[in-house]
Design a protein around this motif. Structure first.
Motif, PDB file in Angstrom:
ATOM      1  N   PHE A  57       0.833  -1.200   0.000  1.00  0.00           N
ATOM      2  CA  PHE A  57       0.000   0.000   0.000  1.00  0.00           C
ATOM      3  C   PHE A  57       0.867   1.249   0.000  1.00  0.00           C
ATOM      4  O   PHE A  57       1.697   1.435   0.899  1.00  0.00           O
ATOM      5  N   SER A  58       0.664   2.096  -1.000  1.00  0.00           N
ATOM      6  CA  SER A  58       1.508   3.277  -1.158  1.00  0.00           C
ATOM      7  C   SER A  58       1.414   4.231   0.028  1.00  0.00           C
ATOM      8  O   SER A  58       2.387   4.913   0.345  1.00  0.00           O
ATOM      9  N   MET A  88       9.031   2.552  -4.102  1.00  0.00           N
ATOM     10  CA  MET A  88       9.164   1.763  -2.886  1.00  0.00           C
ATOM     11  C   MET A  88       7.974   0.802  -2.743  1.00  0.00           C
ATOM     12  O   MET A  88       8.150  -0.361  -2.389  1.00  0.00           O
ATOM     13  N   THR A  89       6.784   1.294  -3.039  1.00  0.00           N
ATOM     14  CA  THR A  89       5.584   0.462  -2.961  1.00  0.00           C
ATOM     15  C   THR A  89       5.695  -0.724  -3.911  1.00  0.00           C
ATOM     16  O   THR A  89       5.398  -1.863  -3.542  1.00  0.00           O
ATOM     17  N   ASP A 109       6.773  -6.420  -5.040  1.00  0.00           N
ATOM     18  CA  ASP A 109       7.582  -7.413  -5.740  1.00  0.00           C
ATOM     19  C   ASP A 109       8.163  -8.428  -4.755  1.00  0.00           C
ATOM     20  O   ASP A 109       8.113  -9.635  -4.998  1.00  0.00           O
ATOM     21  N   ASP A 110       8.680  -7.955  -3.630  1.00  0.00           N
ATOM     22  CA  ASP A 110       9.183  -8.867  -2.592  1.00  0.00           C
ATOM     23  C   ASP A 110       8.069  -9.777  -2.074  1.00  0.00           C
ATOM     24  O   ASP A 110       8.274 -10.968  -1.864  1.00  0.00           O
ATOM     25  N   GLU A 157       0.431  -7.093   2.492  1.00  0.00           N
ATOM     26  CA  GLU A 157       1.155  -6.367   3.529  1.00  0.00           C
ATOM     27  C   GLU A 157       0.202  -6.032   4.670  1.00  0.00           C
ATOM     28  O   GLU A 157      -0.915  -5.593   4.451  1.00  0.00           O
ATOM     29  N   GLY A 158       0.637  -6.257   5.887  1.00  0.00           N
ATOM     30  CA  GLY A 158      -0.252  -6.026   7.028  1.00  0.00           C
ATOM     31  C   GLY A 158       0.149  -4.942   7.949  1.00  0.00           C
ATOM     32  O   GLY A 158       1.035  -4.205   7.869  1.00  0.00           O
TER      33      GLY A 158
END
Length: 75
Positions: A41-42, A51-52, A57-58, A74-75
């Motif tokens: 989440f940007s 970065m987002t 990607d990771d 992402e949490g």
């Protein structure tokens, strides 16, 4: 549609996409489609899109390392 601020809505949306895509045969040999996803989440990175994207990607690589058709949000 989903609320982009609600993590569970995004997970439900992606799961429903997986279900629908899994019903579509690919090619002559009836291969089935699947996908893994990583969601970031940007707003967590001051709207820095590079970065987002890098975090997403990771996360997609994390999802692929746990098996096919996984979603990591992402949490």
């Amino acid at each position: 549609m989903f609320d982009p601020n609600n993590f569970s809505d995004i997970g439900k949306f992606l799961k429903s996409m997986q279900l629908e895509l899994s019903k579509l045969p690919l090619g002559d040999q009836n291969h089935l489609m699947s996908f893994s996803a990583g969601v970031s989440f940007s707003k967590n990175y001051k709207f820095n899109l590079k970065m987002t994207f890098d975090i997403a990607d990771d996360l997609v690589y994390q999802s692929k390392n746990t098996g096919r058709g996984k979603i990591v949000i992402e949490g």
